[in-house]
Motif scaffolding. Structure first.
Motif, PDB file in Angstrom:
ATOM      1  N   ASN A 182      67.840 -13.289 -39.400  1.00  0.00           N
ATOM      2  CA  ASN A 182      66.748 -13.459 -38.438  1.00  0.00           C
ATOM      3  C   ASN A 182      67.217 -13.480 -36.992  1.00  0.00           C
ATOM      4  O   ASN A 182      66.680 -14.210 -36.164  1.00  0.00           O
ATOM      5  CB  ASN A 182      65.959 -14.725 -38.786  1.00  0.00           C
ATOM      6  CG  ASN A 182      65.157 -14.567 -40.055  1.00  0.00           C
ATOM      7  OD1 ASN A 182      64.070 -13.975 -40.056  1.00  0.00           O
ATOM      8  ND2 ASN A 182      65.691 -15.058 -41.171  1.00  0.00           N
ATOM      9  N   ALA A 191      62.780 -19.630 -40.972  1.00  0.00           N
ATOM     10  CA  ALA A 191      63.091 -18.275 -40.509  1.00  0.00           C
ATOM     11  C   ALA A 191      62.352 -17.965 -39.215  1.00  0.00           C
ATOM     12  O   ALA A 191      62.901 -17.358 -38.287  1.00  0.00           O
ATOM     13  CB  ALA A 191      62.731 -17.256 -41.588  1.00  0.00           C
ATOM     14  N   ASN A 215      64.451  -9.247 -36.688  1.00  0.00           N
ATOM     15  CA  ASN A 215      65.190  -9.326 -37.928  1.00  0.00           C
ATOM     16  C   ASN A 215      66.382  -8.394 -37.897  1.00  0.00           C
ATOM     17  O   ASN A 215      66.312  -7.261 -37.415  1.00  0.00           O
ATOM     18  CB  ASN A 215      64.305  -8.949 -39.114  1.00  0.00           C
ATOM     19  CG  ASN A 215      63.298 -10.018 -39.432  1.00  0.00           C
ATOM     20  OD1 ASN A 215      63.326 -11.091 -38.842  1.00  0.00           O
ATOM     21  ND2 ASN A 215      62.400  -9.725 -40.365  1.00  0.00           N
ATOM     22  N   ARG A 273      63.840 -16.936 -35.505  1.00  0.00           N
ATOM     23  CA  ARG A 273      63.372 -15.744 -34.779  1.00  0.00           C
ATOM     24  C   ARG A 273      62.806 -16.121 -33.411  1.00  0.00           C
ATOM     25  O   ARG A 273      63.030 -15.420 -32.418  1.00  0.00           O
ATOM     26  CB  ARG A 273      62.310 -15.005 -35.596  1.00  0.00           C
ATOM     27  CG  ARG A 273      62.854 -14.279 -36.815  1.00  0.00           C
ATOM     28  CD  ARG A 273      61.842 -13.301 -37.379  1.00  0.00           C
ATOM     29  NE  ARG A 273      60.635 -13.949 -37.859  1.00  0.00           N
ATOM     30  CZ  ARG A 273      60.469 -14.414 -39.099  1.00  0.00           C
ATOM     31  NH1 ARG A 273      61.451 -14.302 -39.982  1.00  0.00           N
ATOM     32  NH2 ARG A 273      59.332 -14.980 -39.463  1.00  0.00           N
TER      33      ARG A 273
END
Length: 271
Positions: free
Chosen positions: A42, A248, A2, A252
């Motif tokens: 992210n 998200a 993040n 990632r």
């Protein structure tokens, strides 16, 4: 990983720094503020408002119908969702036909929030790159499969497999850097050739269907999420939503796989 408020926003000089330090760059496309915010938070370093929007957002068969107005609108939307990632806007088909037209479009994109513009090809485009860079507009070049050339190429095909074509790609990669480009996208290029170009390149390379040897990777957001765009899925596409469990999480997962060298693997590359 993040992004945090303590991390610096990306700038053009930081791209060269990342290449020197061997840090892989993570790029994704976005077309609106909401998805841009997810990418920004992210681990995405670079966000591209691509003319791919013609195919995945507007439903066209190619990128050719996309206009300067389309890119300017979506660039402004995406810019509102970013705090850290560097925003790149595509010069659509015909917008870079002359230095004057390219400059006019590029100024619109920078005023909308972009930090860099992207254009396809070399040849006369070298003069366009020089014209823009001399006027303080950072440029990302794009070689290999150039979707705006789909009519001439007869479809979306891997480029650089023959010796003469590979030699031209090597030369064009050198020439776009010499003209002043700060970044180079390599699309649908055999892995070994892309790695060779990357090793010799003075500027970072971003691969899409160009194997793991590039300095970074990009995917179209809709492809990353496994969305049905109505088009054939290229070999280099991977659905990261399946392993990320959320949008998200998919971003990632992509960022982590690029940074640690797991993506693309042989199954998502061309020989």
């Amino acid at each position: 990983m993040n992004a945090t408020a303590a991390e610096k926003p990306w700038t053009v000089p930081m791209l060269a720094e990342a290449k020197r330090e061997g840090r892989r760059l993570v790029m994704l496309t976005a077309y609106d503020a909401g998805f841009a915010r997810v990418l920004d938070e992210n681990g995405t370093d670079l966000v591209l408002v691509g003319d791919s929007l013609g195919m995945v957002v507007q439903g066209h068969a190619s990128t050719l119908p996309v206009t300067v107005d389309d890119i300017a609108y979506h660039t402004a939307c995406v810019a509102r969702g970013l705090k850290r990632a560097l925003l790149i806007a595509d010069l659509p088909f015909g917008a870079d036909a002359t230095p004057e037209r390219a400059l006019e479009a590029s100024l619109r994109f920078l005023r909308a929030g972009a930090a860099m513009v992207k254009l396809e090809g070399a040849g006369f485009k070298l003069d366009i790159i020089r014209h823009l860079v001399e006027r303080e507009i950072p440029v990302c070049a794009h070689l290999g499969l150039t979707p705006q050339s789909v009519l001439r190429l007869g479809g979306f095909k891997v480029q650089g497999r023959e010796a003469a074509a590979a030699a031209k790609l090597r030369q064009d990669a050198r020439l776009v850097a010499e003209a002043g480009a700060s970044l180079l996208v390599l699309e649908c290029v055999p892995s070994a050739l892309a790695a060779e170009i990357t090793a010799a390149s003075a500027i970072p390379t971003i691969g899409i269907g160009a194997g793991p040897g590039c300095d970074g990777q990009v995917l179209v957001l809709h492809d990353l999420l496994g969305a049905n765009t109505g088009h054939r899925r290229p070999k280099f596409v991977k659905d990261f939503l399946a392993e990320g469990s959320s949008i998200a999480g998919a971003v990632r997962a992509f960022a982590a796989a690029v940074r640690d060298g797991r993506f693309p693997d042989a199954a998502h590359s061309y020989e």
